[in-house]
Design a protein around this motif. Structure first.
Motif, mmCIF file in Angstrom:
data_model
loop_
_atom_site.group_PDB
_atom_site.id
_atom_site.type_symbol
_atom_site.label_atom_id
_atom_site.label_comp_id
_atom_site.label_asym_id
_atom_site.label_seq_id
_atom_site.Cartn_x
_atom_site.Cartn_y
_atom_site.Cartn_z
ATOM 1 N N LEU A 2 3.325 -0.095 3.103
ATOM 2 C CA LEU A 2 3.482 -1.536 3.266
ATOM 3 C C LEU A 2 4.037 -2.087 1.965
ATOM 4 C CD1 LEU A 2 0.110 -2.472 5.029
ATOM 5 C CD2 LEU A 2 2.347 -2.185 6.104
ATOM 6 N N ASP A 3 5.003 -2.976 2.070
ATOM 7 C CA ASP A 3 5.708 -3.431 0.872
ATOM 8 C C ASP A 3 5.871 -4.952 0.898
ATOM 9 O OD1 ASP A 3 7.161 -3.546 -1.441
ATOM 10 O OD2 ASP A 3 8.968 -2.607 -0.639
ATOM 11 N N GLY A 4 4.874 -5.653 0.355
ATOM 12 C CA GLY A 4 4.957 -7.109 0.262
ATOM 13 C C GLY A 4 4.826 -7.815 1.594
ATOM 14 N N ASP A 20 -8.127 -0.039 0.710
ATOM 15 C CA ASP A 20 -7.892 -1.202 -0.148
ATOM 16 C C ASP A 20 -6.406 -1.329 -0.451
ATOM 17 O OD1 ASP A 20 -10.659 -1.638 -0.325
ATOM 18 O OD2 ASP A 20 -10.823 -0.241 -2.019
ATOM 19 N N PRO A 21 -5.861 -2.533 -0.466
ATOM 20 C CA PRO A 21 -4.447 -2.702 -0.811
ATOM 21 C C PRO A 21 -4.204 -2.429 -2.289
ATOM 22 C CG PRO A 21 -5.508 -4.845 -0.579
ATOM 23 C CD PRO A 21 -6.510 -3.825 -0.150
ATOM 24 N N ASP A 22 -3.005 -1.937 -2.594
ATOM 25 C CA ASP A 22 -2.620 -1.746 -4.000
ATOM 26 C C ASP A 22 -2.223 -3.069 -4.641
ATOM 27 O OD1 ASP A 22 -2.986 1.003 -3.658
ATOM 28 O OD2 ASP A 22 -0.903 1.310 -3.055
ATOM 29 N N THR A 23 -1.611 -3.931 -3.850
ATOM 30 C CA THR A 23 -1.173 -5.231 -4.345
ATOM 31 C C THR A 23 -1.472 -6.295 -3.293
ATOM 32 O OG1 THR A 23 1.061 -4.948 -3.419
ATOM 33 C CG2 THR A 23 0.719 -4.227 -5.694
ATOM 34 N N GLY A 24 -1.498 -7.554 -3.736
ATOM 35 C CA GLY A 24 -1.667 -8.659 -2.811
ATOM 36 C C GLY A 24 -3.113 -8.953 -2.463
ATOM 37 N N THR A 25 -3.315 -9.923 -1.598
ATOM 38 C CA THR A 25 -4.650 -10.349 -1.198
ATOM 39 C C THR A 25 -4.736 -10.505 0.318
ATOM 40 O OG1 THR A 25 -4.085 -12.695 -1.417
ATOM 41 C CG2 THR A 25 -5.044 -11.611 -3.345
ATOM 42 N N GLY A 56 5.878 -2.522 16.229
ATOM 43 C CA GLY A 56 6.799 -1.733 15.418
ATOM 44 C C GLY A 56 6.789 -0.290 15.851
ATOM 45 N N PRO A 57 7.796 0.480 15.429
ATOM 46 C CA PRO A 57 7.854 1.898 15.794
ATOM 47 C C PRO A 57 6.792 2.710 15.069
ATOM 48 C CG PRO A 57 9.595 1.362 14.244
ATOM 49 C CD PRO A 57 8.934 0.065 14.585
ATOM 50 N N SER A 58 6.593 3.936 15.505
ATOM 51 C CA SER A 58 5.640 4.825 14.843
ATOM 52 C C SER A 58 6.044 5.023 13.381
ATOM 53 C CB SER A 58 5.591 6.178 15.555
ATOM 54 O OG SER A 58 5.151 6.029 16.888
ATOM 55 N N GLY A 59 5.055 4.978 12.500
ATOM 56 C CA GLY A 59 5.299 5.216 11.085
ATOM 57 C C GLY A 59 5.727 3.998 10.298
ATOM 58 N N CYS A 60 5.702 2.808 10.919
ATOM 59 C CA CYS A 60 6.168 1.608 10.208
ATOM 60 C C CYS A 60 5.077 0.954 9.377
ATOM 61 C CB CYS A 60 6.757 0.605 11.187
ATOM 62 S SG CYS A 60 5.518 -0.211 12.232
ATOM 63 N N GLY A 61 3.823 1.394 9.514
ATOM 64 C CA GLY A 61 2.734 0.826 8.715
ATOM 65 C C GLY A 61 1.733 -0.003 9.502
ATOM 66 N N LYS A 100 0.841 -1.193 0.000
ATOM 67 C CA LYS A 100 0.000 0.000 0.000
ATOM 68 C C LYS A 100 0.874 1.240 0.000
ATOM 69 C CE LYS A 100 -3.863 2.319 0.236
ATOM 70 N NZ LYS A 100 -4.849 2.285 -0.868
ATOM 71 N N ALA A 101 0.535 2.194 -0.858
ATOM 72 C CA ALA A 101 1.221 3.485 -0.908
ATOM 73 C C ALA A 101 0.165 4.577 -0.997
ATOM 74 C CB ALA A 101 2.171 3.554 -2.086
#
Length: 349
Positions: A19-21, A54-59, A36-41, A11-12
């Motif tokens: 979020l990246d994969g 909605d996610p940009d990629t994945g399910t 996780g720390p602040s801002g990690c997603g 997600k971007a």
């Protein structure tokens, strides 16, 4: 109870990916803490699961049903997901009973049996049913929010840093009550938090999130004792990383000598993960010099049940932290001996 599975979720928001994969499986009936720390997603991940974004990629699948990805997403209200917000988000004009039953069918709201059942489940006294949220403590409000989320018997419960606004004493009591209620209900749950104690004490599974990527997943014990990288080692608990050379089940360091390892490791350069509880502080005032290394006490952080002693090794600028019993503490400026009295983990570099 339903299993939650995120597969290659990204997600971007018009810039670098938040979020990246992300790949994560939450077993049915378990509680997974995303730490996780602040801002990690973390919050973005929760919003995607809930259906607010909605996610940009994945399910994303819940109970074997795809709720996001591969076409049209399932609307939030059709996902059978309960959501507990950071500060409860109760309706201020409704009493406890009305807040709890807000999402229930009309016949269940009239009968009141489900309200009584849910209040007992989260540890709320029956006499609180007629009170307004403003008449409750912060911990009681969070229990009402959990009861409301559990009311429709959701497949999944999401908790978005629900204890962060509570004071320390109330936080511990409330999270214990919430964890007990989730287990009693057999609910599958995801908790997002930046509080290490919260994640380690409540979760069946811990997922460490860093810069939108899952760095490590496992039981809290496995992640704490066997971190996969330097970030995880220092973020999940307190840790000092010492350069070392591994040979077999031993690690040679420049400052603390040869250390035993708690498991097999690849020979070569590594980082030894030394935690404060691995170190023992010994008095230097004995007839026979105790084992270990000379050090001087800088200061002591006293926590009541125990303390952390901050040390500087003699002849070096190496700082160490040792956990000690609160009844046997050295004073700042004291000269002591320090030694490692437990096997340590190591991370290959």
């Amino acid at each position: 109870m339903s299993e939650l599975v995120l597969t290659d979720v990204g997600k971007a928001f018009g810039g670098p990916p938040v979020l990246d994969g992300v790949n994560l499986t939450v077993p049915a009936g378990s509680l997974t803490a995303v730490l996780g720390p602040s801002g990690c997603g973390k919050t973005t991940l929760l919003r995607l699961v809930a259906g607010f974004d909605d996610p940009d990629t994945g399910t994303i699948t819940l109970g074997g049903r795809t709720v996001a990805g591969r076409g049209r997403p399932v609307r939030p209200q059709r996902r059978q997901v309960g959501y507990v917000a950071q500060e409860g988000a109760l309706f201020p004009h409704l009493d406890v009973a009305a807040n709890i039953t807000f999402g229930l069918p009309r016949d269940q709201r009239r009968q009141g049996a489900r309200t009584t059942e849910l209040m007992a489940l989260v540890g709320l006294e029956p006499e609180l049913a007629g009170r307004l949220p403003s008449e409750l403590s912060g911990g009681q409000q969070q229990r009402v929010a959990l009861a409301r989320a559990l009311g429709p018997r959701p497949e999944l419960v999401l908790l978005d840093e629900p204890f962060s606004a509570l004071d320390a004493g109330l936080r511990g009591q409330t999270r214990a009550a919430v964890a007990a209620a989730l287990r009693a209900a057999g609910a599958t749950a995801v908790l997002v938090t930046h509080d290490q104690d919260e994640a380690l004490s409540m979760a069946d599974q811990l997922a460490v999130l860093r810069d939108g990527v899952v760095a490590q997943v496992g039981t809290p014990q496995a992640v704490y004792h066997s971190p996969v990288d330097a970030f995880t080692a220092t973020f999940v608990g307190d840790a000092m990383l010492l350069r070392c050379t591994v040979t077999g089940r031993r690690a040679s360091t420049d400052v603390l000598g040869v250390l035993d390892l708690d498991g097999p490791a690849r020979d070569g350069a590594a980082l030894a993960v030394v935690r404060p509880e691995h170190l023992e502080v010994l008095s230097a005032q004995t007839d026979r010099e105790p084992a270990g290394f000379d050090a001087q006490v800088g200061w002591v952080d006293f926590y009541g049940h125990d303390a952390v002693v901050h040390l500087v090794l003699a002849g070096t600028d190496t700082s160490l932290r040792a956990r000690a019993r609160s009844t046997e503490l050295p004073a700042p400026g004291d000269h002591v001996r320090v030694r490692v009295d437990a096997p340590v983990a190591c991370i290959a570099v």
